[in-house]
Scaffold this active site. Structure first.
Site, PDB file in Angstrom:
ATOM      1  N   LYS A  76       0.868  -1.177   0.000  1.00 28.26           N
ATOM      2  CA  LYS A  76       0.000   0.000   0.000  1.00 28.26           C
ATOM      3  C   LYS A  76       0.904   1.225   0.000  1.00 28.26           C
ATOM      4  CE  LYS A  76      -3.864   2.054   2.616  1.00 28.26           C
ATOM      5  NZ  LYS A  76      -4.735   1.900   3.815  1.00 28.26           N
ATOM      6  N   SER A 151      -9.687   1.780   2.735  1.00 30.57           N
ATOM      7  CA  SER A 151      -8.795   2.522   1.875  1.00 30.57           C
ATOM      8  C   SER A 151      -7.717   1.679   1.199  1.00 30.57           C
ATOM      9  CB  SER A 151      -8.121   3.624   2.681  1.00 30.57           C
ATOM     10  OG  SER A 151      -7.259   3.071   3.671  1.00 30.57           O
ATOM     11  N   SER A 175      -9.911  -0.415   7.024  1.00 31.52           N
ATOM     12  CA  SER A 175      -9.276  -0.236   5.718  1.00 31.52           C
ATOM     13  C   SER A 175      -8.542  -1.453   5.168  1.00 31.52           C
ATOM     14  CB  SER A 175      -8.310   0.952   5.749  1.00 31.52           C
ATOM     15  OG  SER A 175      -9.037   2.158   5.631  1.00 31.52           O
TER      16      SER A 175
END
Lengths: 491, 95, 479
Positions: A76, A151, A175
């Site tokens: 990420k 996210s 997330s």
């Protein structure tokens, strides 16, 4: 090969049937082919990845390999990696080349893993759909008109589309778990303090936690083993003896049923209004499966569950408003091309560098901390937080794990909730409580709902119950194959 | 308590976010919707509840007083918007 | 009608750690710009603070020195003070707000009216900011973050001072104390010890007036001048029918005036909240006890002991405890010369030695004459080897680096004549040669006696024991 588990890949690499360079190259090719349609990766740097792969091959040749040596992982884009552009999904950091490695990155590098690339995400991890990114929305590999959740939507989609064998993400209010659920993969948020936050760009410091995202519980355990560990540079990192998160995966040989004696708490608050029936049905079926494996279902209550989203949307924005003050155009990051005085430089750089959702949360956070409102909002939210943690403490006296839906619905259409922040925030209804309490929780695929889209089952445990959660999930995955399904069009 | 437009602008100024009239008006609408959600907190009595700042009830760990960092300013300033003579440059600071 | 001046002081004492309060960067003064600004200090995305044990220990030492274990909080919390400023890289300063590490305590000061107690409100740990350099960089300012993250102890008093003199006395006492207990180098030019003065005036008995805060006073002289100017200005403003608005002002030493700061007009909403990157600071009784056991004897205790043990007058005790270096020198001298030499030791240290150090600008810690040397001199005076007048010469020789008292006395043949028989012979000679003076003395002219002493001293080439000569002369003249 793309459906091999980390353990299988590790074995192939160790037996020299496959080199890390070949494996990395194969995934880089998949990324090149699939990324234009899915927008999963923000940065790919084949030279860097292959250099790491060659180093991994040298370790493998020298017999110095660890379980993750040579395995490419998607990161990420919130984890600082030295020499890699690290954007956090924001224009503010669109040109930020990190001069240092996050603790998690250091650990994965030391384990010999390869950074395959940096994945797209909601800007500064603020979102539940991976639509707030500066680099455009991520598409759900199961249906490209749908969101992948957020996210960590990029990392989730990368794993779902087999663009990476596994990925790392972060979870502040769901997330990791929610995008895992919406893309049909597995994701785990550890107990707060288990994974160091050093080098993980902060959203809400008291809630943020990094964790693994993969196709199976077994893979999660392997990844978490490499990610977790004490870090003296993070004051909130816990000093605990090293733990093998895979140690409970094998069911006790003597047990008649693999999950015999396991008490599963099912909170009534997680099955009320707002939960879509397709999701409810899949979760009910999963619970029935757990009972067949020997687990006992216990009805429990988390009375303050409904207050977790309100409390979260005070605490997280408050911390974020302060955490994001460092982005001022002075030492790194975006600076507006034209400005007047100092205050104007700040205001323009920040207004142009941040997207709408980030600005909205900064405004909420600034407001709740401002003079005269602190007690009514921030302090109140911290008290609610205590009540929520107490609810869990009471529940874990009655059960070992808590299960329910990860998200109230399957993946929704791109753009469907962008204009309505409150609707977007309420998606986190089942996930934020674990962050507020600092408890571990994970999501695993448990079926399909409307539109043939994946449904996620959330398993939550008491503090440091990761191994126990992973063991239960693993037994479920031995008995089911939801986690093996691959989205069409990603072959 | 709904936020007024001037309050939205004041908060934006505190946060150093330039905001246009139209943006402020849109933000006001969204913020007031969000605060309706947040106000649900007031439904529970927390009079005797101790606030909770962290998931873990742990005390601050202390580091030994040792210099562990070396000069990296060239590396760090390589990504700075504007530097000169080792200094970060900003519009004139007036005290 | 009279005005009463009311002053409270906030001091930022830079703690003498080698690394910063939340990072491992060096704190040394004077490095090239930004070379001591590490990733944490420049607030790179993702970096985190970890608290320096050295800073905590120094704050505990301070608490013990001003009040003992009971003023030290067993649990204190770091908060974020949010505001935007280019020398503040994170956009917030980490500081203790609601729960400081020290609450309460006192500092005793010496004023013209005697000893006075200044109450402390609190002392808390925080990080310093960087520096904005205002030289012109094409109309821009340069930011140096070397100082960012340097540990500070902010020490806040109650509004207990009643004039510039008391404020300066407090600042000096505090300055001596932080150096005494080794928590701050006290270097005011380098900004290690900076004072903010909150000044207001009122009619005696009236409620407190509106205060103005004078920021960043980095010398005792500026502190004095700034307060004097500010008091005058406030009284004049009020007498002219004006009112005082709460404000932050800067002192301009060139003009001798205070002026309003132009920035931070909106800075009144700092949005304090507990820093989620840091956990509560918990201090155990055992830690406090450990630090207490390592603490040097404090000035007040020493002052009292010097009076009690050595019978020194209070003024001496105060002067000897002006700094730990002076007190150490005194104690080392007494240790070598014996406690019956305490008073002469004090005399010499505060007199001759202080004068010599002063005129050469040398600190007593670096004195070219050691306490052992001074003790040697005192011993030779006490056993009558040398007279007081000779001692001054020996002192000068020691100061000049000629060695120990004994070797100087030996080399210069300064040994005093104390042999009674020898002195009587000399006195007899003097009396015989100065019949006129003898007669004058016997006729009642006291002055003649001094002349005879002088002659006797001259006859011994200055080496005769003056007390003995006196005695012998008196005896002979009476006989």
């Amino acid at each position: 090969m793309i459906n091999f588990t980390l353990k299988q890949l590790s074995a192939l690499l160790a037996q020299k049937q496959l080199s890390s360079v070949e494996l990395t190259q194969a995934y880089l090719e998949r990324v090149a082919r699939l990324n234009p349609g899915l927008n999963v990766f923000v940065t790919v740097d084949a030279d860097k990845s292959l250099a790491q792969a060659r180093a991994a091959d040298a370790l493998l040749a020298a017999g110095k390999a660890q379980p993750l040596t040579g395995i490419p992982l998607a990161h990420k884009d919130i984890f600082c990696a030295k020499g890699w552009r690290t954007t956090c999904g924001s224009k503010m950091l669109a040109n930020f080349i990190s001069p240092y490695d996050a603790h998690v990155v250091e650990k994965l590098n030391a384990a010999g893993a390869v950074i395959l690339g940096k994945t797209n995400m909601d800007e500064f991890a603020m979102g539940s759909s991976t639509e707030t990114c500066f680099f455009g929305p991520v598409k759900n590999p199961w249906d490209r008109t749908r969101v992948p959740g957020g996210s960590s939507g990029g990392s989730a989609a990368a794993v779902a589309a087999r663009m990476a064998p596994a990925a790392i993400g972060t979870d502040t209010g769901g997330s990791i778990r929610q995008p895992a659920a919406l893309t049909g993969i597995c994701g785990l948020k550890p107990t707060y303090g288990v994974v160091s936050r050093y080098g993980m760009i902060a959203y809400a410091s008291s809630l943020d936690q990094g964790g693994p995202m993969a196709r199976s519980a077994e893979d999660l355990a392997l990844l978490l083993n490499a990610m977790a560990g004490f870090d003296a540079r993070d004051s909130t990192s816990l000093e605990r003896p090293a733990e093998d998160y895979a140690r409970l995966l094998a069911a006790p040989a003597a047990a008649k049923l693999p999950l015999g004696g396991l008490r599963i708490g099912v909170p009534k608050e997680y099955f009320g209004a707002g939960l879509d029936s397709d999701v409810a049905a899949a979760v009910e079926a999963a619970l029935a499966q757990f009972e067949q494996l020997g687990a006992k279902r216990v009805a429990i209550s988390l009375p303050n569950a409904a207050l977790s989203v309100p409390a979260y949307y005070v605490i997280a924005p408050a911390e974020a408003s302060s955490n994001l003050s460092r982005f001022d155009g002075v030492r790194y990051g975006y600076r507006a091309p034209e400005y007047g005085d100092l205050a104007d430089m700040y205001a323009k750089s920040r207004a142009q560098g941040f997207g709408a959702e980030v600005k909205r949360r900064i405004l909420i956070g600034t407001y709740v901390l401002s003079h005269g409102y602190y007690d009514a909002y921030y302090l109140k939210a911290q008290k609610i937080r205590r009540l929520i943690a107490q609810d869990f403490a009471a529940a874990y006296r009655q059960c070992d794990l808590i299960m329910g839906p990860t998200s109230p619905s399957v993946a929704f259409a791109l753009g469907a909730k962008v204009a309505d922040p409150v609707q977007m925030y309420l998606i986190d209804i089942y996930t934020v409580a674990a962050n507020l309490a600092g408890l571990p929780a994970m999501s695993i695929p448990c079926g399909f709902g409307e539109g043939g889209l994946p449904v996620g089952l959330q398993l939550a445990g008491n503090y440091f119950a990761e191994a126990q959660m992973l063991a239960a999930a693993h037994q479920y995955q031995l008995a089911t194959d939801w986690h093996l399904r691959q989205p069409a069009g990603t072959e | 308590m709904p936020l007024s437009l001037p309050e939205v602008k004041r908060v934006a100024w505190l946060a150093r976010l330039e905001i246009t009239e139209a943006e402020a008006a849109a933000a006001q609408g969204h913020l007031n919707e969000i605060f309706k959600l947040i106000e649900q907190m007031q439904s529970v009595d927390t009079e005797r509840v101790t606030p909770m700042a962290h998931g873990q009830d742990v005390a601050q760990r202390l580091r030994e007083d040792r210099v562990t960092e070396t000069d990296q300013h060239a590396l760090y300033q390589g990504i700075a918007p504007q530097v000169e003579d080792g200094l970060y440059l900003v519009p004139k600071v007036i005290e | 009608m009279d005005w009463e001046v009311v002053i409270g002081i906030e001091t930022h004492a830079q703690l003498s750690t080698v690394s910063k309060i939340f990072s491992g960067a060096a704190t040394q003064f004077g490095a090239a710009p930004n070379v001591q600004a590490c990733a944490v200090d420049i607030a790179l995305p993702g970096v985190l603070p970890v608290l320096n044990r050295g800073a905590v220990e120094r704050a505990i030492r301070f608490g013990l020195a001003v009040g003992g274990p009971e003023v030290i909080s067993r649990r204190s919390v770091f908060a974020r003070k949010n505001y935007f400023y280019p020398d503040l890289p994170k956009g917030y300063q980490i500081s203790q707000y609601e729960l400081p590490i020290v609450t309460g305590g006192i500092v005793k000061i010496q004023t013209e009216g005697g000893e006075k107690t200044v109450r402390l409100t609190r002392a808390h740990l925080e990080e310093d900011a960087g520096k904005s350099l205002h030289e012109d960089f094409h109309g821009m300012s340069g930011i140096d973050l070397n100082r960012a993250g340097t540990p500070l102890l902010e020490i806040v008093t109650e509004p207990d001072m009643r004039g510039a003199e008391e404020a300066v006395a407090y600042a000096k006492a505090l300055h001596a104390l932080v150096r005494w207990i080794g928590i701050c180098d006290g270097n005011m030019q380098e900004g290690s010890f900076r004072c903010d003065a909150n000044v207001s005036v009122r009619r005696p008995g009236a409620p407190l007036g509106t205060r103005r805060e004078i920021k960043n006073l980095n010398s005792f002289r500026f502190l004095q001048q700034a307060i004097e100017y500010e008091v005058r200005w406030q009284i004049e403003t009020l007498q002219d029918g004006g009112s005082i608005q709460q404000a932050t002002v800067l002192f301009d030493p060139d003009k001798g005036e205070t002026r309003m700061m132009r920035t931070k007009e909106d800075a009144h909403d700092y949005r304090y909240f507990p820093d989620p990157d840091l956990l509560p600071l918990v201090i155990s009784d055992a830690t406090i006890e450990q630090i207490r056991s390592e603490l040097p004897e404090l000035p007040q205790a020493k002052r009292e002991r010097y009076q009690r043990e050595f019978g020194l007058p209070s003024a001496y005790a105060v002067s000897l405890t002006q700094s730990i270096e002076v007190a150490s020198y005194f104690e080392a001298t007494v240790a070598a010369a014996g406690s019956d030499n305490a008073k002469p030791a004090a005399n010499w240290i505060l007199g001759e030695l202080a004068g010599a150090l002063n005129s050469t600008g040398i600190d007593i810690g670096a004195s070219p004459m050691s306490s052992k040397q001074l003790a040697g001199l005192l011993l030779r005076m006490r056993d009558n080897t040398i007279s007081g007048k000779m001692a001054k010469d020996v002192f000068d020789a020691m100061w000049a680096g000629e060695g120990d008292a004994d070797s100087i006395i030996e080399r210069r043949g300064l040994r005093q004549i104390s042999d009674a028989g020898e002195l009587e012979k000399i006195v007899d000679g003097v009396l015989a040669a100065n019949q006129k003076s003898v007669e004058e003395y016997r006729a009642g002219k006291e002055k003649a006696f001094n002349a005879l002493v002088g002659q006797a001293m001259k006859a011994t080439k200055g080496k005769g024991n003056p007390a003995q000569i006196n005695e012998i002369l008196k005896k002979k003249l009476a006989g």
